[in-house]
Design an enzyme around this catalytic site. Structure first.
Site, PDB file in Angstrom:
ATOM      1  N   HIS A 184      61.659  56.116  40.275  1.00 53.98           N
ATOM      2  CA  HIS A 184      61.690  54.660  40.101  1.00 53.98           C
ATOM      3  C   HIS A 184      63.035  54.170  39.563  1.00 53.98           C
ATOM      4  CE1 HIS A 184      57.908  52.868  41.161  1.00 53.98           C
ATOM      5  NE2 HIS A 184      57.171  53.528  40.294  1.00 53.98           N
ATOM      6  N   MET A 216      54.691  55.078  33.038  1.00 53.62           N
ATOM      7  CA  MET A 216      55.430  53.838  33.274  1.00 53.62           C
ATOM      8  C   MET A 216      56.928  54.098  33.214  1.00 53.62           C
ATOM      9  SD  MET A 216      55.312  50.688  33.970  1.00 53.62           S
ATOM     10  CE  MET A 216      56.848  49.841  34.267  1.00 53.62           C
ATOM     11  N   GLU A 217      57.638  53.541  34.208  1.00 57.20           N
ATOM     12  CA  GLU A 217      59.041  53.868  34.440  1.00 57.20           C
ATOM     13  C   GLU A 217      60.044  53.039  33.649  1.00 57.20           C
ATOM     14  OE1 GLU A 217      56.943  52.353  36.718  1.00 57.20           O
ATOM     15  OE2 GLU A 217      58.011  50.816  37.867  1.00 57.20           O
ATOM     16  N   ASN A 218      59.676  52.478  32.487  1.00 53.43           N
ATOM     17  CA  ASN A 218      60.603  51.674  31.685  1.00 53.43           C
ATOM     18  C   ASN A 218      62.007  52.283  31.678  1.00 53.43           C
ATOM     19  OD1 ASN A 218      58.136  50.344  30.644  1.00 53.43           O
ATOM     20  ND2 ASN A 218      57.905  52.296  29.564  1.00 53.43           N
ATOM     21  N   GLU A 254      58.060  58.730  38.218  1.00 55.42           N
ATOM     22  CA  GLU A 254      58.677  57.789  37.276  1.00 55.42           C
ATOM     23  C   GLU A 254      60.196  57.918  37.309  1.00 55.42           C
ATOM     24  OE1 GLU A 254      56.557  55.689  36.489  1.00 55.42           O
ATOM     25  OE2 GLU A 254      54.806  56.947  36.868  1.00 55.42           O
TER      26      GLU A 254
HETATM   27  N1  TRP Z   1      54.608  51.340  37.570  1.00 54.57           N
HETATM   28  C1  TRP Z   1      53.709  52.354  37.126  1.00 54.57           C
HETATM   29  C2  TRP Z   1      53.843  53.501  38.088  1.00 54.57           C
HETATM   30  O1  TRP Z   1      53.612  53.404  39.232  1.00 54.57           O
HETATM   31  C3  TRP Z   1      52.289  51.908  37.114  1.00 54.57           C
HETATM   32  C4  TRP Z   1      51.755  51.440  35.807  1.00 54.57           C
HETATM   33  C5  TRP Z   1      51.782  52.098  34.646  1.00 54.57           C
HETATM   34  C6  TRP Z   1      51.047  50.261  35.549  1.00 54.57           C
HETATM   35  N2  TRP Z   1      51.130  51.378  33.699  1.00 54.57           N
HETATM   36  C7  TRP Z   1      50.671  50.250  34.227  1.00 54.57           C
HETATM   37  C8  TRP Z   1      50.694  49.196  36.324  1.00 54.57           C
HETATM   38  C9  TRP Z   1      49.944  49.220  33.654  1.00 54.57           C
HETATM   39  C10 TRP Z   1      49.978  48.160  35.773  1.00 54.57           C
HETATM   40  C11 TRP Z   1      49.605  48.166  34.456  1.00 54.57           C
HETATM   41  O2  TRP Z   1      54.228  54.546  37.741  1.00 54.57           O
HETATM   42 ZN    ZN Z   2      55.134  53.801  40.455  1.00 52.07          ZN
END
Ligand code: TRP
Ligand code: ZN
Length: 861
Positions: free
Chosen positions: A299, A261-263, A296
């Site tokens: 993003h 996840m790209e936080n 990530e």
């Molecule tokens: N945005 C994330 C990606 O593409 C995807 C993602 C990570 C995600 N964890 C999630 C989407 C939980 C929905 C729920 O790298």
């Molecule tokens: Zn993504």
């Protein structure tokens, strides 16, 4: 079924009622009772006196408006509706949440001992009441308070304060200078080992890089760190995009629903997508880690600096970012092999999704549970749509469009239309017809025939565009069809100029079009849809001789592989129709030729010698002939193994590699494993010795290659080898996932019982998505002959698991359900068995929205 959850529609989009100037969050961490206070500043956009916030599974303690306790509100299970508000005000909300009791892995939860968050898509509402939608952007300041046994307290942006508190706890305070939507918020608190490094950006700023892993895992962290630095450098050189904060953190956690996840400034990764060394990870794992770390990181511009207006626009960031990570992998490694991977994802998974009950355009129009739309369609077909734009505009035009997109929309929540408009404006291009790719679902079909006129020396290609079978009314698309014409010497014939042809690309825009090329002095072999230039299915009959010619001479490695895949595919279909399960001598000879001189890109040779998968082949049949397909693949493999045995033996004996991660060593190991896979199917003392040596090799790629070969061959030594692996690796859950996956791919009579028995294995845990996917996911996706057993025992096993997962982790349950979605593709006996499982789920009390949406669609009509 209970009350039906309502779908949200793209066409109902309305802008938010309020803007949020800033948000200060304070967390007092405790496993079952974490206090969250949120102080925010609001401005009504249209003088609204009411505000509806989202919040789920929160214990609301207090609401204050402008510092005064506010009583004018109502609550539902998912909303807080505030009334009698001024148009400008501060809001203080106090909630209590239960991270240790949160098994959904969404919101704030515990992974092992650590606290972590997952907010995309709509998880922030499990942390506090807020306008949890991607077009509400604000500045976050986050204070984390915890006992000192929790040493690292992390959030987005820069650490601006930290220290001890009088009560013995400590705190850290973070500020993120960039506005962001709630889905990019992150918090991590725990004890870790840290790998530190730095990166100097193109403008000379030094960025501190920190990679947090579970204690004892530092030795598995360097590859991810190297990948991050490569990604940062690549985005500067290819896209002119530079990192914007002074710190970039990655945390690896064991319990995670997706890859990563790209936080903002604080990526959270599934540990499977970070940790690797040569003893524990395969070459493929190393490649996956590099591409996800890249994804990530990319993003940060395509997703974070420019985010999505609403979740229907998800492909705006995901399709584009997948395209970018594919290009990253292709620029750093082999373009051909990366293209093969991408096309396999499309053919094995996306085509099936696009033809089934969950079919949706890359920009969906209706959603019940957003988590269900993180799909191969939004991600991978989305990336193919971006790739087509790149093909149409060229690299320079595409980059000009990117620069315009960034300069127009930096800091905004944008739409897919905004992106296409930037591409069109920067290139003065008309993309009106092209844009239909965003709104139409299903896989379009092209039917092509070629006519060669030897007196005129012309080649005519007649191309018919047919709409997807499941979407017959849809409008004609603009489809870029790249081709290559090969003369009988294997040389590329230049394409003569004509309307609707640019470079090697034919612009197919209508139901029927003809293209006539002049100056073609002999009948050429036609490479159709070179490099899979559009996500379509092509029907184009060409001779075996032409395909073999393409295999030898095409300029594109991908095209050579594709020719071989078509050769195998045609053979499989013929075998099933005729009942004669034998490959043509000419095809076996072509394989032999590839094997007899293993030089050049050995990884590609390995791919060329690998038959198409069950999942790829099912597209050839109206009703999937499960047994016939499995038997044919097995027969072909056995035939290749036997008839080419001396060549497999000499090839294997001759392959040497240095144990490194160089492309040459990786390619050599790939081909060694392919050889061993075939050889294990014919018995021989020499082969058993090689298998034994490979099992003892410290390199995981080779060790696992041998074990997989033994699984596929039902080798007599398999039980012992599996037991030895378990004994050696039981302490390492990520390595054990490979073992679980292999156990699930065994095809003997005890296969289903064995998988059920493994639920009791000390390393197995139904709450951990990696474990569940390794074991049950592999059974359902990689072991068709067992999963689809006619007695329905495979379906029963998955159905039982889904009932349990629905209560533990609906998001994972919903992903695990996917194999059931295509029940109509099977014979009526199997179809009924799957349908019974779907009906059983539909009747479940407490059915999650995630499962409801997919189950009800699957059962509809
Ligand atoms: N945005 C994330 C990606 O593409 C995807 C993602 C990570 C995600 N964890 C999630 C989407 C939980 C929905 C729920 O790298
Ligand atoms: Zn993504």
């Amino acid at each position: 079924m209970q009350a039906k959850p309502a779908a949200k529609l793209l066409k109902d989009y309305t802008p938010p009622s309020h803007q949020v100037a800033e948000l200060a969050l304070t967390f007092e961490l405790a496993p079952h009772a974490t206090l969250v206070s949120a102080k925010s500043t609001w401005l009504a956009v249209n003088n609204s006196r009411e505000l509806t916030l989202q919040g789920v599974e929160l214990e609301l303690l207090e609401v204050k408006v402008n510092g005064v306790v506010h009583q004018d509100f109502t609550q539902t299970a998912s909303e807080l509706h505030l009334t009698s508000l001024p148009t400008q005000f501060t809001l203080d909300i106090q909630c209590r949440i239960d991270p240790a009791g949160n098994t959904s892995l969404e919101g704030l939860y515990q992974s092992g001992g650590a606290y972590c968050t997952q907010c995309e898509a709509e998880g922030f509402r499990k942390i506090t009441y807020f306008l949890d939608r991607p077009d509400v952007l604000t500045q976050y300041t986050v204070t984390i308070i915890a006992p000192k046994e929790v040493p690292y307290l992390l959030s987005n942006g820069n650490k601006i304060d930290s220290g001890d508190l009088p009560d013995g706890r400590h705190f850290a305070k973070w500020h993120d200078p960039f506005n962001k939507p709630s889905y990019l918020f992150a918090l991590v608190a725990g004890d870790f080992d840290v790998l530190e490094d730095t990166f100097v950006t193109q403008s000379g700023r030094e960025v501190s890089l920190q990679l947090f892993v579970d204690k004892g895992n530092l030795g598995k962290a360097p590859h991810a760190m190297t990948s991050l630095k490569k990604a940062m450098a690549w985005d500067e050189s290819r896209f002119k995009l530079e990192y914007d904060l002074d710190i970039y953190m990655i945390v690896a956690v064991d319990f995670f629903n997706m890859g990563a996840m790209e936080n903002k400034g604080l990526n959270i990764f599934n540990s499977a997508c970070v940790l690797a060394n040569q003893e524990t990870a395969t070459d493929r794992d190393f490649h996956t880690i590099e591409s996800i770390v890249g994804h990530e990181y990319f993003h940060n511009w395509t997703g974070n600096r420019i985010t999505c207006r609403d979740w229907f626009q998800l492909s705006l960031k995901e399709g584009l970012t997948v395209f970018r990570d594919q290009e990253f992998s292709s620029d750093l490694g082999s373009r051909g092999l990366n293209r093969i991977d991408a096309v396999e994802a499309m053919r094995n998974h996306q085509f099936a999704e696009d033809a089934g009950p969950m079919a949706h355009p890359i920009r969906p129009e209706q959603v019940i549970e957003m988590n269900n739309f993180y799909t191969v369609t939004v991600y991978n077909k989305g990336a193919e749509v971006i790739r087509m734009l790149h093909t149409l505009l060229g690299e320079a035009g595409f980059q000009a469009g990117m620069q315009l997109y960034v300069s127009r929309h930096d800091g905004q929540a944008a739409t897919c239309d905004d992106f296409v408009a930037a591409m069109a404006d920067a290139n003065d291009a008309d993309l009106t017809q092209f844009k239909l790719w965003y709104s139409q679902f299903g896989t379009p079909r092209l039917v092509v025939d070629s006519v060669y006129d030897s007196t005129q020396q012309t080649l005519t290609l007649n191309i018919k565009q047919l709409p997807p079978k499941n979407n017959p009314e849809q409008a004609m698309l603009h489809i870029p069809v790249a081709i290559e014409l090969l003369d009988d010497m294997g040389k590329s014939v230049p394409l003569s100029a004509q309307p609707n042809v640019s470079g090697k690309v034919l612009h197919v825009k209508a139901a029927e079009q003809s293209f006539t090329f002049t100056g073609v002095t002999s009948k050429p072999a036609v490479v159709m849809l070179e490099d899979f230039s559009a996500p379509v299915q092509v029907q184009f009959d060409s001779s075996l001789a032409d395909k073999l010619h393409i295999l030898r001479f095409a300029r594109s490695d991908y095209a050579r592989w594709e020719a071989m895949q078509q050769i195998y595919t045609v053979s499989v279909v013929q075998a099933i129709n005729s009942g004669i399960k034998r490959l043509d001598a000419e095809i076996v000879a072509a394989c032999g030729e590839l094997l007899s001189k293993p030089v050049g890109d050995l990884a590609l040779i390995s791919e060329l010698l690998t038959l198409p998968s069950f999942d790829t082949l099912i597209a050839q049949f109206e009703t999937i002939p499960v047994e016939a397909l499995c038997e044919t693949l097995a027969a072909f493999e056995h035939q290749l193994a036997c008839e080419l045995k001396p060549l497999w033996l000499s090839c294997y004996a001759q392959l040497q590699e240095d144990g490194s991660l160089s492309a040459a060593a990786v390619g050599t190991r790939a081909l060694k494993n392919t050889c061993l896979g075939y050889l294990a199917k014919v018995s021989d003392v020499q082969i058993d010795t090689w298998l034994k040596h490979a099992l003892e090799n410290p390199n995981m790629t080779l060790k696992l290659g041998a074990l997989k070969a033994m699984v596929d061959a039902t080798h007599s030594g398999l039980d012992d080898a599996m037991a030895a692996f378990d004994g050696a690796w039981r302490h390492d859950a990520l390595v054990m996932d490979k073992w679980f996956a292999l156990q699930a791919q065994r095809r003997d009579l005890a296969a289903i019982t064995r998988v059920k028995g493994l639920y009791q294995h000390p390393r197995f845990d139904k709450g951990n998505p990696n474990r569940v996917r390794a074991l049950v996911g592999s059974l359902a996706r990689a072991n068709p002959s067992v999963f689809h057993r006619a007695d329905g025992s495979g379906y029963q096993l998955l159905g039982d698991l889904l009932v349990e997962l629905n209560a533990i982790n609906p998001q994972n349950a919903s992903r695990m359900l996917t194999p059931f979605m295509s029940w109509r593709r099977f014979d009526s006996a199997r179809g009924e068995l799957i349908r019974a499982q779907l009906q059983r789920l539909a009747a479940l009390s407490g059915l999650s929205d995630d499962l409801y949406e997919k189950v009800s669609k699957a059962l509809e009509a």
